[in-house]
Write a protein that holds these residues in place. Structure first.
Motif, PDB file in Angstrom:
ATOM      1  N   ALA A  79       0.924  -1.330  -0.197  1.00  0.00           N
ATOM      2  CA  ALA A  79       0.000  -0.105  -0.147  1.00  0.00           C
ATOM      3  C   ALA A  79       0.850   1.344   0.103  1.00  0.00           C
ATOM      4  N   ILE A  80       2.135   1.160   0.593  1.00  0.00           N
ATOM      5  CA  ILE A  80       2.806   2.039   0.760  1.00  0.00           C
ATOM      6  C   ILE A  80       3.561   2.658  -0.508  1.00  0.00           C
ATOM      7  N   GLU A  81       4.162   1.213  -1.276  1.00  0.00           N
ATOM      8  CA  GLU A  81       4.771   1.659  -2.552  1.00  0.00           C
ATOM      9  C   GLU A  81       3.849   2.094  -3.702  1.00  0.00           C
ATOM     10  N   LYS A  82       2.625   1.519  -3.573  1.00  0.00           N
ATOM     11  CA  LYS A  82       1.614   2.106  -4.411  1.00  0.00           C
ATOM     12  C   LYS A  82       1.164   3.740  -4.236  1.00  0.00           C
ATOM     13  N   GLY A  83       1.625   4.129  -3.056  1.00  0.00           N
ATOM     14  CA  GLY A  83       1.425   5.470  -3.015  1.00  0.00           C
ATOM     15  C   GLY A  83      -0.173   5.856  -2.191  1.00  0.00           C
ATOM     16  N   GLU A  84      -0.546   4.916  -1.624  1.00  0.00           N
ATOM     17  CA  GLU A  84      -2.014   4.922  -0.916  1.00  0.00           C
ATOM     18  C   GLU A  84      -1.822   5.489   0.606  1.00  0.00           C
ATOM     19  N   ASN A  85      -2.266   6.714   0.486  1.00  0.00           N
ATOM     20  CA  ASN A  85      -2.285   7.223   1.902  1.00  0.00           C
ATOM     21  C   ASN A  85      -3.247   6.740   2.988  1.00  0.00           C
ATOM     22  N   ASP A  86      -4.105   6.171   2.440  1.00  0.00           N
ATOM     23  CA  ASP A  86      -5.524   5.907   3.464  1.00  0.00           C
ATOM     24  C   ASP A  86      -5.468   4.222   3.635  1.00  0.00           C
ATOM     25  N   ALA A  87      -4.352   3.755   3.678  1.00  0.00           N
ATOM     26  CA  ALA A  87      -3.903   2.122   3.850  1.00  0.00           C
ATOM     27  C   ALA A  87      -4.704   2.064   5.407  1.00  0.00           C
ATOM     28  N   PRO A  88      -5.370   0.957   5.523  1.00  0.00           N
ATOM     29  CA  PRO A  88      -5.850   0.965   7.033  1.00  0.00           C
ATOM     30  C   PRO A  88      -4.525   0.437   7.920  1.00  0.00           C
ATOM     31  N   VAL A  89      -4.394   0.915   9.084  1.00  0.00           N
ATOM     32  CA  VAL A  89      -3.502   0.726  10.127  1.00  0.00           C
ATOM     33  C   VAL A  89      -3.977  -0.490  10.768  1.00  0.00           C
ATOM     34  N   PRO A  90      -3.093  -1.400  11.099  1.00  0.00           N
ATOM     35  CA  PRO A  90      -3.842  -2.750  12.045  1.00  0.00           C
ATOM     36  C   PRO A  90      -3.887  -2.156  13.410  1.00  0.00           C
ATOM     37  N   ASP A  91      -4.582  -2.745  14.315  1.00  0.00           N
ATOM     38  CA  ASP A  91      -5.050  -2.619  15.603  1.00  0.00           C
ATOM     39  C   ASP A  91      -3.778  -2.795  16.150  1.00  0.00           C
ATOM     40  N   TRP A  92      -2.971  -3.907  16.070  1.00  0.00           N
ATOM     41  CA  TRP A  92      -2.179  -4.152  16.928  1.00  0.00           C
ATOM     42  C   TRP A  92      -0.714  -3.217  16.793  1.00  0.00           C
ATOM     43  N   PHE A  93      -0.618  -2.430  15.576  1.00  0.00           N
ATOM     44  CA  PHE A  93       0.239  -1.374  15.266  1.00  0.00           C
ATOM     45  C   PHE A  93      -0.051  -0.249  16.293  1.00  0.00           C
ATOM     46  N   ILE A  94      -1.571   0.158  16.401  1.00  0.00           N
ATOM     47  CA  ILE A  94      -1.800   1.145  16.922  1.00  0.00           C
ATOM     48  C   ILE A  94      -1.690   1.208  18.507  1.00  0.00           C
ATOM     49  N   ALA A  95      -2.007  -0.186  19.039  1.00  0.00           N
ATOM     50  CA  ALA A  95      -1.591  -0.662  20.281  1.00  0.00           C
ATOM     51  C   ALA A  95      -0.373  -0.495  20.605  1.00  0.00           C
ATOM     52  N   HIS A  96       0.688  -0.835  19.775  1.00  0.00           N
ATOM     53  CA  HIS A  96       2.104  -0.728  19.959  1.00  0.00           C
ATOM     54  C   HIS A  96       2.589   0.567  19.884  1.00  0.00           C
ATOM     55  N   LEU A  97       2.046   1.651  19.135  1.00  0.00           N
ATOM     56  CA  LEU A  97       2.371   3.064  19.428  1.00  0.00           C
ATOM     57  C   LEU A  97       1.938   3.787  20.395  1.00  0.00           C
ATOM     58  N   GLY A  98       0.826   3.134  21.177  1.00  0.00           N
ATOM     59  CA  GLY A  98       0.192   3.552  22.409  1.00  0.00           C
ATOM     60  C   GLY A  98       1.075   3.211  23.495  1.00  0.00           C
ATOM     61  N   ARG A  99       1.784   2.053  23.316  1.00  0.00           N
ATOM     62  CA  ARG A  99       2.626   1.448  24.496  1.00  0.00           C
ATOM     63  C   ARG A  99       3.771   2.336  24.343  1.00  0.00           C
ATOM     64  N   LEU A 100       4.445   2.570  23.162  1.00  0.00           N
ATOM     65  CA  LEU A 100       5.575   3.260  23.057  1.00  0.00           C
ATOM     66  C   LEU A 100       5.423   4.673  23.608  1.00  0.00           C
ATOM     67  N   ARG A 101       4.450   5.543  23.491  1.00  0.00           N
ATOM     68  CA  ARG A 101       4.121   6.743  23.967  1.00  0.00           C
ATOM     69  C   ARG A 101       4.161   6.880  25.338  1.00  0.00           C
ATOM     70  N   HIS A 102       3.606   5.549  26.129  1.00  0.00           N
ATOM     71  CA  HIS A 102       3.800   5.943  27.578  1.00  0.00           C
ATOM     72  C   HIS A 102       4.952   5.370  27.982  1.00  0.00           C
ATOM     73  N   VAL A 103       5.803   4.751  27.306  1.00  0.00           N
ATOM     74  CA  VAL A 103       7.175   4.271  27.767  1.00  0.00           C
ATOM     75  C   VAL A 103       8.308   5.399  27.526  1.00  0.00           C
ATOM     76  N   ALA A 104       8.012   6.098  26.330  1.00  0.00           N
ATOM     77  CA  ALA A 104       9.144   6.795  25.916  1.00  0.00           C
ATOM     78  C   ALA A 104       9.478   8.029  26.897  1.00  0.00           C
ATOM     79  N   PRO A 105      10.727   8.271  27.172  1.00  0.00           N
ATOM     80  CA  PRO A 105      11.172   9.335  28.173  1.00  0.00           C
ATOM     81  C   PRO A 105      10.709  10.815  27.795  1.00  0.00           C
ATOM     82  N   ARG A 106      10.529  11.735  28.712  1.00  0.00           N
ATOM     83  CA  ARG A 106       9.932  12.758  28.426  1.00  0.00           C
ATOM     84  C   ARG A 106      10.903  13.907  28.595  1.00  0.00           C
TER      85      ARG A 106
END
Length: 106
Positions: A79-106
């Protein structure tokens, strides 16, 4: 004298019989111990086979999970190679980003 020889022969035969019975008893005990060891070994081999089957099932499940994740990565990459910007983001990746946001140093 013949009676003495007969008595000595009877005592020797009796002693040999007693020795033979004791020998058979010892041999029987040794065979029983061997049978018990073989039974234990058979049980251990059965347990090992069951554990190997379980490990095989776990490995197959993990391989299937990895294949699903790889297919999802491929779909995102395509999807990224085809240039589609509206590709669905999987739930596990969104959860992973959320965990990184809470663990990241401030």
């Amino acid at each position: 004298m013949a009676r003495l020889y007969a008595f000595v022969a009877a005592v020797l035969i009796g002693g040999a019989g007693v020795w033979y019975v004791a020998h058979l008893r010892d041999a029987n005990a040794a065979l029983a111990a061997d049978v018990a060891a073989l039974v234990r070994e058979a049980r251990v081999q059965a347990d090992i086979a069951a554990q190997a089957a379980l490990a095989r099932d776990v490995a197959r499940a993990e391989a299937a999970r990895q294949a699903d994740k790889a297919a999802e990565y491929d779909a995102i990459r395509n999807a990224i190679e085809k240039g589609e910007n509206d590709a669905p983001v999987p739930d596990w990746f969104i959860a992973h980003l959320g965990r990184l946001r809470h663990v990241a140093p401030r």
